[in-house]
Each structure stands twice: as C-alpha cells, then as structure tokens.
Write a protein that holds these residues in place. Sequence first.
Motif, PDB file in Angstrom:
ATOM      1  N   TRP A 199      13.518 -25.271  15.400  1.00  0.00           N
ATOM      2  CA  TRP A 199      14.548 -26.199  15.836  1.00  0.00           C
ATOM      3  C   TRP A 199      14.774 -26.163  17.340  1.00  0.00           C
ATOM      4  CZ3 TRP A 199      15.992 -30.304  13.559  1.00  0.00           C
ATOM      5  CH2 TRP A 199      16.008 -30.404  12.167  1.00  0.00           C
ATOM      6  N   TRP A 200      14.635 -25.006  17.972  1.00  0.00           N
ATOM      7  CA  TRP A 200      14.839 -24.983  19.425  1.00  0.00           C
ATOM      8  C   TRP A 200      13.751 -25.792  20.123  1.00  0.00           C
ATOM      9  CZ3 TRP A 200      11.097 -23.274  22.722  1.00  0.00           C
ATOM     10  CH2 TRP A 200      10.068 -22.487  22.181  1.00  0.00           C
ATOM     11  N   GLY A 201      12.517 -25.723  19.621  1.00  0.00           N
ATOM     12  CA  GLY A 201      11.441 -26.542  20.177  1.00  0.00           C
ATOM     13  C   GLY A 201      11.633 -28.025  19.870  1.00  0.00           C
ATOM     14  N   THR A 202      12.155 -28.327  18.684  1.00  0.00           N
ATOM     15  CA  THR A 202      12.424 -29.726  18.331  1.00  0.00           C
ATOM     16  C   THR A 202      13.464 -30.329  19.266  1.00  0.00           C
ATOM     17  OG1 THR A 202      11.932 -29.235  16.012  1.00  0.00           O
ATOM     18  CG2 THR A 202      13.183 -31.234  16.476  1.00  0.00           C
ATOM     19  N   ILE A 203      14.527 -29.581  19.553  1.00  0.00           N
ATOM     20  CA  ILE A 203      15.565 -30.087  20.463  1.00  0.00           C
ATOM     21  C   ILE A 203      15.007 -30.267  21.869  1.00  0.00           C
ATOM     22  CG2 ILE A 203      17.795 -29.532  21.494  1.00  0.00           C
ATOM     23  CD1 ILE A 203      18.497 -28.056  18.894  1.00  0.00           C
ATOM     24  N   ALA A 204      14.189 -29.315  22.319  1.00  0.00           N
ATOM     25  CA  ALA A 204      13.613 -29.426  23.663  1.00  0.00           C
ATOM     26  C   ALA A 204      12.671 -30.627  23.770  1.00  0.00           C
ATOM     27  CB  ALA A 204      12.874 -28.135  24.008  1.00  0.00           C
ATOM     28  N   ILE A 205      11.845 -30.849  22.749  1.00  0.00           N
ATOM     29  CA  ILE A 205      10.918 -31.988  22.780  1.00  0.00           C
ATOM     30  C   ILE A 205      11.696 -33.306  22.725  1.00  0.00           C
ATOM     31  CG2 ILE A 205       9.089 -33.155  21.497  1.00  0.00           C
ATOM     32  CD1 ILE A 205       8.046 -30.420  20.670  1.00  0.00           C
ATOM     33  N   ILE A 213      24.430 -20.531  31.672  1.00  0.00           N
ATOM     34  CA  ILE A 213      23.222 -21.231  32.122  1.00  0.00           C
ATOM     35  C   ILE A 213      23.483 -22.731  32.229  1.00  0.00           C
ATOM     36  CG2 ILE A 213      20.857 -21.805  31.479  1.00  0.00           C
ATOM     37  CD1 ILE A 213      20.626 -19.036  30.208  1.00  0.00           C
ATOM     38  N   THR A 214      24.199 -23.268  31.263  1.00  0.00           N
ATOM     39  CA  THR A 214      24.499 -24.697  31.290  1.00  0.00           C
ATOM     40  C   THR A 214      25.362 -25.062  32.498  1.00  0.00           C
ATOM     41  OG1 THR A 214      24.394 -24.745  28.875  1.00  0.00           O
ATOM     42  CG2 THR A 214      25.491 -26.584  29.968  1.00  0.00           C
ATOM     43  N   SER A 215      26.384 -24.275  32.785  1.00  0.00           N
ATOM     44  CA  SER A 215      27.255 -24.573  33.929  1.00  0.00           C
ATOM     45  C   SER A 215      26.503 -24.420  35.251  1.00  0.00           C
ATOM     46  CB  SER A 215      28.479 -23.655  33.897  1.00  0.00           C
ATOM     47  OG  SER A 215      29.234 -23.851  32.726  1.00  0.00           O
ATOM     48  N   PRO A 241      35.240 -23.088  29.867  1.00  0.00           N
ATOM     49  CA  PRO A 241      36.019 -22.614  28.699  1.00  0.00           C
ATOM     50  C   PRO A 241      35.805 -23.453  27.447  1.00  0.00           C
ATOM     51  CG  PRO A 241      37.387 -22.652  30.675  1.00  0.00           C
ATOM     52  CD  PRO A 241      36.124 -23.370  31.019  1.00  0.00           C
ATOM     53  N   PHE A 242      35.455 -24.731  27.613  1.00  0.00           N
ATOM     54  CA  PHE A 242      35.237 -25.577  26.443  1.00  0.00           C
ATOM     55  C   PHE A 242      33.842 -25.356  25.838  1.00  0.00           C
ATOM     56  CE2 PHE A 242      38.256 -27.679  29.240  1.00  0.00           C
ATOM     57  CZ  PHE A 242      39.307 -27.920  28.389  1.00  0.00           C
ATOM     58  N   THR A 243      32.850 -25.115  26.689  1.00  0.00           N
ATOM     59  CA  THR A 243      31.487 -24.929  26.179  1.00  0.00           C
ATOM     60  C   THR A 243      31.281 -23.556  25.554  1.00  0.00           C
ATOM     61  OG1 THR A 243      30.765 -24.197  28.379  1.00  0.00           O
ATOM     62  CG2 THR A 243      30.553 -26.544  27.870  1.00  0.00           C
ATOM     63  N   MET A 244      32.210 -22.657  25.730  1.00  0.00           N
ATOM     64  CA  MET A 244      32.050 -21.313  25.159  1.00  0.00           C
ATOM     65  C   MET A 244      31.977 -21.357  23.634  1.00  0.00           C
ATOM     66  SD  MET A 244      34.696 -19.213  27.605  1.00  0.00           S
ATOM     67  CE  MET A 244      34.842 -17.923  26.376  1.00  0.00           C
ATOM     68  N   TYR A 296      20.413 -28.254  23.983  1.00  0.00           N
ATOM     69  CA  TYR A 296      20.097 -29.610  24.470  1.00  0.00           C
ATOM     70  C   TYR A 296      20.601 -29.811  25.894  1.00  0.00           C
ATOM     71  CZ  TYR A 296      21.128 -34.483  25.426  1.00  0.00           C
ATOM     72  OH  TYR A 296      21.256 -35.693  26.043  1.00  0.00           O
ATOM     73  N   TRP A 297      21.814 -29.381  26.185  1.00  0.00           N
ATOM     74  CA  TRP A 297      22.406 -29.603  27.505  1.00  0.00           C
ATOM     75  C   TRP A 297      21.633 -28.828  28.580  1.00  0.00           C
ATOM     76  CZ3 TRP A 297      28.446 -29.662  28.042  1.00  0.00           C
ATOM     77  CH2 TRP A 297      28.797 -30.326  29.218  1.00  0.00           C
ATOM     78  N   ALA A 298      21.302 -27.567  28.309  1.00  0.00           N
ATOM     79  CA  ALA A 298      20.546 -26.777  29.280  1.00  0.00           C
ATOM     80  C   ALA A 298      19.154 -27.365  29.496  1.00  0.00           C
ATOM     81  CB  ALA A 298      20.463 -25.324  28.814  1.00  0.00           C
ATOM     82  N   CYS A 299      18.504 -27.811  28.421  1.00  0.00           N
ATOM     83  CA  CYS A 299      17.175 -28.430  28.567  1.00  0.00           C
ATOM     84  C   CYS A 299      17.251 -29.696  29.415  1.00  0.00           C
ATOM     85  CB  CYS A 299      16.592 -28.740  27.196  1.00  0.00           C
ATOM     86  SG  CYS A 299      16.090 -27.289  26.240  1.00  0.00           S
ATOM     87  N   SER A 300      18.288 -30.491  29.227  1.00  0.00           N
ATOM     88  CA  SER A 300      18.448 -31.709  30.024  1.00  0.00           C
ATOM     89  C   SER A 300      18.636 -31.384  31.501  1.00  0.00           C
ATOM     90  CB  SER A 300      19.638 -32.509  29.493  1.00  0.00           C
ATOM     91  OG  SER A 300      19.820 -33.694  30.235  1.00  0.00           O
ATOM     92  N   ASN A 301      19.419 -30.340  31.796  1.00  0.00           N
ATOM     93  CA  ASN A 301      19.617 -29.958  33.200  1.00  0.00           C
ATOM     94  C   ASN A 301      18.337 -29.427  33.819  1.00  0.00           C
ATOM     95  OD1 ASN A 301      22.295 -30.694  32.954  1.00  0.00           O
ATOM     96  ND2 ASN A 301      22.994 -28.614  32.507  1.00  0.00           N
ATOM     97  N   PHE A 302      17.594 -28.623  33.077  1.00  0.00           N
ATOM     98  CA  PHE A 302      16.329 -28.104  33.613  1.00  0.00           C
ATOM     99  C   PHE A 302      15.330 -29.239  33.851  1.00  0.00           C
ATOM    100  CE2 PHE A 302      17.567 -23.845  31.904  1.00  0.00           C
ATOM    101  CZ  PHE A 302      17.407 -23.149  33.095  1.00  0.00           C
ATOM    102  N   ILE A 303      15.300 -30.217  32.978  1.00  0.00           N
ATOM    103  CA  ILE A 303      14.394 -31.348  33.171  1.00  0.00           C
ATOM    104  C   ILE A 303      14.799 -32.144  34.404  1.00  0.00           C
ATOM    105  CG2 ILE A 303      13.606 -33.521  32.152  1.00  0.00           C
ATOM    106  CD1 ILE A 303      13.839 -32.148  29.409  1.00  0.00           C
ATOM    107  N   SER A 304      16.095 -32.300  34.638  1.00  0.00           N
ATOM    108  CA  SER A 304      16.563 -33.005  35.840  1.00  0.00           C
ATOM    109  C   SER A 304      16.144 -32.269  37.104  1.00  0.00           C
ATOM    110  CB  SER A 304      18.092 -33.150  35.797  1.00  0.00           C
ATOM    111  OG  SER A 304      18.492 -33.928  34.698  1.00  0.00           O
ATOM    112  N   LEU A 305      16.288 -30.950  37.099  1.00  0.00           N
ATOM    113  CA  LEU A 305      15.844 -30.178  38.266  1.00  0.00           C
ATOM    114  C   LEU A 305      14.341 -30.284  38.455  1.00  0.00           C
ATOM    115  CD1 LEU A 305      18.052 -26.981  37.789  1.00  0.00           C
ATOM    116  CD2 LEU A 305      18.402 -28.856  39.400  1.00  0.00           C
ATOM    117  N   GLY A 306      13.578 -30.297  37.374  1.00  0.00           N
ATOM    118  CA  GLY A 306      12.130 -30.472  37.500  1.00  0.00           C
ATOM    119  C   GLY A 306      11.758 -31.846  38.046  1.00  0.00           C
ATOM    120  N   GLN A 307      12.494 -32.869  37.643  1.00  0.00           N
ATOM    121  CA  GLN A 307      12.209 -34.206  38.162  1.00  0.00           C
ATOM    122  C   GLN A 307      12.476 -34.298  39.659  1.00  0.00           C
ATOM    123  OE1 GLN A 307      14.563 -36.846  35.762  1.00  0.00           O
ATOM    124  NE2 GLN A 307      13.107 -36.873  34.061  1.00  0.00           N
ATOM    125  N   VAL A 308      13.582 -33.729  40.134  1.00  0.00           N
ATOM    126  CA  VAL A 308      13.858 -33.811  41.571  1.00  0.00           C
ATOM    127  C   VAL A 308      12.874 -32.971  42.366  1.00  0.00           C
ATOM    128  CG1 VAL A 308      15.507 -31.890  41.725  1.00  0.00           C
ATOM    129  CG2 VAL A 308      15.732 -33.831  43.242  1.00  0.00           C
TER     130      VAL A 308
END
Length: 441
Positions: A152-158, A280-282, A319-322, A331-343
């Motif tokens: 499932w972690w790979g499914t979410i990342a893909i 990591i997400t923040s 405090p809310f994401t905890m 999903y949120w961390a993967c999206s942020n890492f992909i954004s950093l890779g794109q820039v």
Amino acid sequence: MLAHRMQLWRTTNAAMAMTSAAGRFTPQASTGSRRDLYLQRITRGSSLPLAAPEKWSNLGQLRFASGGATAAGVSATKGEEFMQAVPKTELVDLPDIPAAPVPPPADGLNVMDVMNAAGEPSFASIGLGGWSPVGMVQNCLEFLHCTWDIPWWGTIAIGTLAVRTIIFPLVILAQRNSAKMNNNMPQMQMLQLKMTEARQSGNAIESARYAQEMMLFMREKGVNPLKNMVVPLAQAPLFISFFMGLRQMANAPVESMRDGGLFWFTDLTMADPFYLLPLITSATLYLTIEIGTDSARLSAANMNTMKYVLRALPIVIFPFTMNFPAAILTYWACSNFISLGQVAVLRIPSVREYFKIEKMLTHAPSALPPKKGFVGGMKESWDNMKISKEIEERQRLDEIRFAKAGKGPLVKTYKFDPTKVAKPISAEPHMRLKEPPNKQG
C-alpha cells in the motif's frame, strides 16, 4: 388448583369403578383411559368445542397427538357408554413441518464481486469505491494494489506520482509566469509605489491612472499574477479526494493496510507513534513554500506580506497532522518530495530552455524599493487600510452634501441681497460738498 385435582381424582375413580363393574377393566385399558382423562382435563380449561359422541364411534382407530397410539382394549360398540361419561374434543391433524427456506438467488454475483484479485475483500463489498471523485481515487488505488501486488505504501506513492505528472504542464505555466514577474519586478514595483502614494494622498484620478498603466504593462509583458494560483487551485480537489479516500480506507478499515506500511510506520490505518511523518510533512511543506515550486517567488511584491503567513503554515498544521492516519501523511509527504524534485529539475538551464522558461535575473538592490521588513510591511498595510477607509468616508459625505444641496433650501452665503433695490441717495443742499475757495480771488 387443589379442588380441580380432587375433582379429577374423583372422576378417574368413578370411570375405573364403572369399567371394573362391567367386567371390562384391564391394565391395558386403564392406561388408555387415563390418557383420555388427561386429554379431557386439558380441554376443560380451553375454549375448544367439544366433539359429538357419534364422531367417536370408532374409538379403536383414534390416534393421539402426543403418542400416536390407539386406545387399546376399548371396542367400537362398547365405547359409546364410555364416551357418555368422558366427553372428548375432536383432534385435528397438525400440518407437516415446513421445509427449510431456499437461499435467495445470487443475482449474478460471483466470488470476484466479494473478493478482489489479491484474495482480499473488494472495496465494493465494504462500502468503498464508486463514481464520485473520492470513489474513483479508491478504485484506482485498489487496481494498482491488486493488479501488480504492490504494497500500500508503494501504491500511494505511485498514485501521487501519476497525479503530479498530470498537472506538471500547469507547473511549467506557473514557472514561466514567475520568471516573467521576477524579470519585470522593478517596473512593476515602481508603478505599485506610485499608485499607493496617489491613493494615500486621496487623488483617486492619479491612482486610477497608475492602475491602468500597471494593467497595460502586465498585458504587454504577458504577466498575470492569477497564473501563479493555477497549480494550487488544480491541486486542491485532487488533494481533498486523496485525503477523504485514504481516510475512509483507514476507517473501514482495509485489513491489508494494517501491514502495508514501510520502516517504522507499518500500520497505515493508525497515526505515526513516533511523530516522524508529521515532522517530515511539515518540513517538506516549508521547503516547498520557501522555494516557490508551484507559484511565484516569495520575494515578489505581491507576496511581501503573504510569505510570512505561508511560512507559519507548517507550524500551525503540525498539531493537526499528528493524529492523521499514516496513509494520509504518506501521500502528503510524497507530494511534497515530488514538488521538490520538479523544481530541482526545472532549475537546470537546458530543461528551462526546452520548456521556454526565461532565465531568472538578479536585480541590484538600488533598482528595487527598500525592503521594510515584517513590521514595516504590516504598518504600511495598516496605514493603507486606514487611508482607504478615510477616503471612502469622505466620498460618502460628499454624496450626502450634494444630495442635500439639490433637494434642500438655498443656503445664504452673502450679506447683500442683490434682488432688493437700494434707495437712491437724494441731492439735498446741506449734503452738497462745498467747493474749495479760490486763493487768487
């Protein structure tokens, strides 16, 4: 109760005495008679109608509902005398026990409707999936997980990578607009400064003129500040769909997600016990906002005040994401890492040239207005707000005075009334001026 039993005992003794006196009492007959008397005792307390004596003529073929045996030792002809002493009720044969119900038809359902290709309960059987945006996201994740047997972690990342790839052209559009705004920043900030000064001085005509010049300049250079919001606006419905879909999958729960995580977060249906995923997400969200991957640079004039709010956003949401399930934070961390890779990719000169993104120019500090900092920017914003309010109040008062002057009485603004003719001065003798004497005479 005691009186009823005594009456039953007396009736039984009388029947046995009558049978023995006639020479027809046998042990076998006494058993049947006692059962008849027992049936009579039960019938007395009920409202069932008593049977007629002629219906009991064939007593030898009578079957009892309890035992199914015949009244042994009692003949058909001599049973009439016995029936006169012991009334009976008509026995009705009970219906047969109904057969077991047949299970309802399957209506075309097969095992695959309940179990998916991975041998797990399908999303449709547990109330997930559908044709809504959230349901389609869940169906796509189920297809990736079951078809290629991906955890499932790979499914979410893909799935996150596929969505970010779809909106990548919008990222390129935002980068182009960001580069144009950065290269034309001195002229835009100069017009912005003049427009602010005209508004603060109360000169609405000059403020409107500079605003018109700003619009023409941005149209000529192909700059539009709204283009920087294309990626956030397009990503918002996708983020909401993923967020709600993963939360429903975690709450259902999908049993295979309990061990579908990675490293320390093996259970994706529960929150991270070590709080590493929220950190990591923040952190990645802060880097995404600071670098400006999806929007204009934070140093632009229109982001001077907003950048401080955006920088505080990762701290506020921590405090809310905890307590979020690990699937959402993955999903949120993967999206942020992909954004950093794109820039990082879009900073390569050859890539920028391929996508026709202008080179970012570095302006001298003298060509830009002086930076006022956070306190100065907030003070300037407060002053502009007060001036705008005063100008609006002044315009409102002018409108009230204009309406009052057009509808109310005339206001006297002079002492002399020209409509009234003044009395002419009379030429009386004593009012005449005497001529000065002639010195020569």
